[in-house]
Motif scaffolding. Structure first.
Motif, PDB file in Angstrom:
ATOM      1  N   GLN A   1       0.880  -1.170   0.000  1.00 54.84           N
ATOM      2  CA  GLN A   1       0.000   0.000   0.000  1.00 54.84           C
ATOM      3  C   GLN A   1       0.914   1.215   0.000  1.00 54.84           C
ATOM      4  OE1 GLN A   1      -2.514  -0.423   3.438  1.00 54.84           O
ATOM      5  NE2 GLN A   1      -3.999  -1.640   2.318  1.00 54.84           N
ATOM      6  N   SER A   2       0.834   2.002  -1.062  1.00 55.47           N
ATOM      7  CA  SER A   2       1.750   3.108  -1.253  1.00 55.47           C
ATOM      8  C   SER A   2       1.231   4.017  -2.357  1.00 55.47           C
ATOM      9  CB  SER A   2       3.124   2.558  -1.654  1.00 55.47           C
ATOM     10  OG  SER A   2       4.016   3.592  -1.990  1.00 55.47           O
ATOM     11  N   LYS A   3       1.866   5.182  -2.463  1.00 58.04           N
ATOM     12  CA  LYS A   3       1.636   6.010  -3.640  1.00 58.04           C
ATOM     13  C   LYS A   3       2.135   5.237  -4.857  1.00 58.04           C
ATOM     14  CE  LYS A   3       2.162  10.470  -1.367  1.00 58.04           C
ATOM     15  NZ  LYS A   3       2.948  11.706  -1.308  1.00 58.04           N
ATOM     16  N   ALA A   4       1.748   5.648  -6.039  1.00 58.69           N
ATOM     17  CA  ALA A   4       2.183   4.983  -7.278  1.00 58.69           C
ATOM     18  C   ALA A   4       3.707   4.938  -7.342  1.00 58.69           C
ATOM     19  CB  ALA A   4       1.626   5.716  -8.482  1.00 58.69           C
ATOM     20  N   PRO A   5       4.255   3.840  -7.880  1.00 61.13           N
ATOM     21  CA  PRO A   5       5.707   3.733  -7.970  1.00 61.13           C
ATOM     22  C   PRO A   5       6.277   4.647  -9.047  1.00 61.13           C
ATOM     23  CG  PRO A   5       4.689   1.877  -9.068  1.00 61.13           C
ATOM     24  CD  PRO A   5       3.586   2.651  -8.406  1.00 61.13           C
ATOM     25  N   SER A   6       7.546   4.998  -8.871  1.00 59.42           N
ATOM     26  CA  SER A   6       8.275   5.721  -9.913  1.00 59.42           C
ATOM     27  C   SER A   6       9.439   4.832 -10.344  1.00 59.42           C
ATOM     28  CB  SER A   6       8.782   7.066  -9.395  1.00 59.42           C
ATOM     29  OG  SER A   6       9.669   6.875  -8.303  1.00 59.42           O
ATOM     30  N   MET A   7       9.921   5.060 -11.555  1.00 61.84           N
ATOM     31  CA  MET A   7      10.993   4.209 -12.060  1.00 61.84           C
ATOM     32  C   MET A   7      12.021   5.057 -12.778  1.00 61.84           C
ATOM     33  SD  MET A   7      10.581   0.796 -14.251  1.00 61.84           S
ATOM     34  CE  MET A   7      11.443   0.771 -15.780  1.00 61.84           C
ATOM     35  N   THR A   8      13.292   4.729 -12.526  1.00 58.20           N
ATOM     36  CA  THR A   8      14.393   5.399 -13.177  1.00 58.20           C
ATOM     37  C   THR A   8      15.313   4.354 -13.782  1.00 58.20           C
ATOM     38  OG1 THR A   8      14.307   7.151 -11.521  1.00 58.20           O
ATOM     39  CG2 THR A   8      16.295   7.012 -12.827  1.00 58.20           C
ATOM     40  N   ILE A   9      15.775   4.581 -14.982  1.00 56.53           N
ATOM     41  CA  ILE A   9      16.722   3.672 -15.624  1.00 56.53           C
ATOM     42  C   ILE A   9      18.120   4.271 -15.508  1.00 56.53           C
ATOM     43  CG2 ILE A   9      17.417   2.593 -17.794  1.00 56.53           C
ATOM     44  CD1 ILE A   9      14.419   2.564 -18.529  1.00 56.53           C
ATOM     45  N   ASP A  10      19.054   3.460 -14.993  1.00 55.34           N
ATOM     46  CA  ASP A  10      20.425   3.903 -14.807  1.00 55.34           C
ATOM     47  C   ASP A  10      21.152   3.879 -16.156  1.00 55.34           C
ATOM     48  OD1 ASP A  10      23.082   4.319 -14.167  1.00 55.34           O
ATOM     49  OD2 ASP A  10      23.158   2.742 -12.640  1.00 55.34           O
ATOM     50  N   PRO A  11      21.520   5.047 -16.698  1.00 51.73           N
ATOM     51  CA  PRO A  11      22.154   5.071 -18.022  1.00 51.73           C
ATOM     52  C   PRO A  11      23.561   4.485 -18.026  1.00 51.73           C
ATOM     53  CG  PRO A  11      22.142   7.266 -17.085  1.00 51.73           C
ATOM     54  CD  PRO A  11      21.338   6.370 -16.147  1.00 51.73           C
ATOM     55  N   THR A  12      24.169   4.293 -16.850  1.00 56.38           N
ATOM     56  CA  THR A  12      25.517   3.743 -16.786  1.00 56.38           C
ATOM     57  C   THR A  12      25.527   2.222 -16.686  1.00 56.38           C
ATOM     58  OG1 THR A  12      25.645   3.928 -14.373  1.00 56.38           O
ATOM     59  CG2 THR A  12      26.362   5.835 -15.656  1.00 56.38           C
ATOM     60  N   HIS A  13      24.360   1.608 -16.493  1.00 54.32           N
ATOM     61  CA  HIS A  13      24.277   0.150 -16.387  1.00 54.32           C
ATOM     62  C   HIS A  13      24.479  -0.471 -17.768  1.00 54.32           C
ATOM     63  CE1 HIS A  13      23.259  -3.708 -14.677  1.00 54.32           C
ATOM     64  NE2 HIS A  13      22.421  -3.906 -15.671  1.00 54.32           N
ATOM     65  N   THR A  14      25.385  -1.434 -17.832  1.00 47.06           N
ATOM     66  CA  THR A  14      25.680  -2.049 -19.128  1.00 47.06           C
ATOM     67  C   THR A  14      25.129  -3.455 -19.239  1.00 47.06           C
ATOM     68  OG1 THR A  14      27.824  -2.799 -18.313  1.00 47.06           O
ATOM     69  CG2 THR A  14      27.749  -0.681 -19.482  1.00 47.06           C
ATOM     70  N   GLY A  15      24.445  -3.937 -18.156  1.00 48.84           N
ATOM     71  CA  GLY A  15      23.783  -5.228 -18.108  1.00 48.84           C
ATOM     72  C   GLY A  15      24.349  -6.230 -18.979  1.00 48.84           C
TER      73      GLY A  15
END
Length: 69
Positions: A55-69
């Protein structure tokens, strides 16, 4: 993914599936398989690691531009 202002959290199924070891030797607990809005301020998150109802406010999402996965 960040849930801000979490008011309640219920996690079931943790420990059912053991973490895999990825190529770097780190534990890999899997990913989010499904994220469902249950109502205005409740969400269900499913993955190999179990199920979380939050139970929370809506989630936010950020993509890390330095991640090379």
């Amino acid at each position: 993914m960040v849930f801000s202002s979490v008011r309640a959290l219920h996690w079931t199924g943790q420990g059912v599936v053991k973490a895999a070891i990825d190529a770097s030797g780190s534990a890999d607990h899997g990913s989010i398989d499904a994220l469902t809005e249950l109502d205005e301020d409740s969400y269900k998150i499913l993955g190999d690691w179990g199920e979380i109802i939050v139970q929370s406010k809506a989630p936010s999402m950020t993509i890390d531009p330095t991640h090379t996965g």
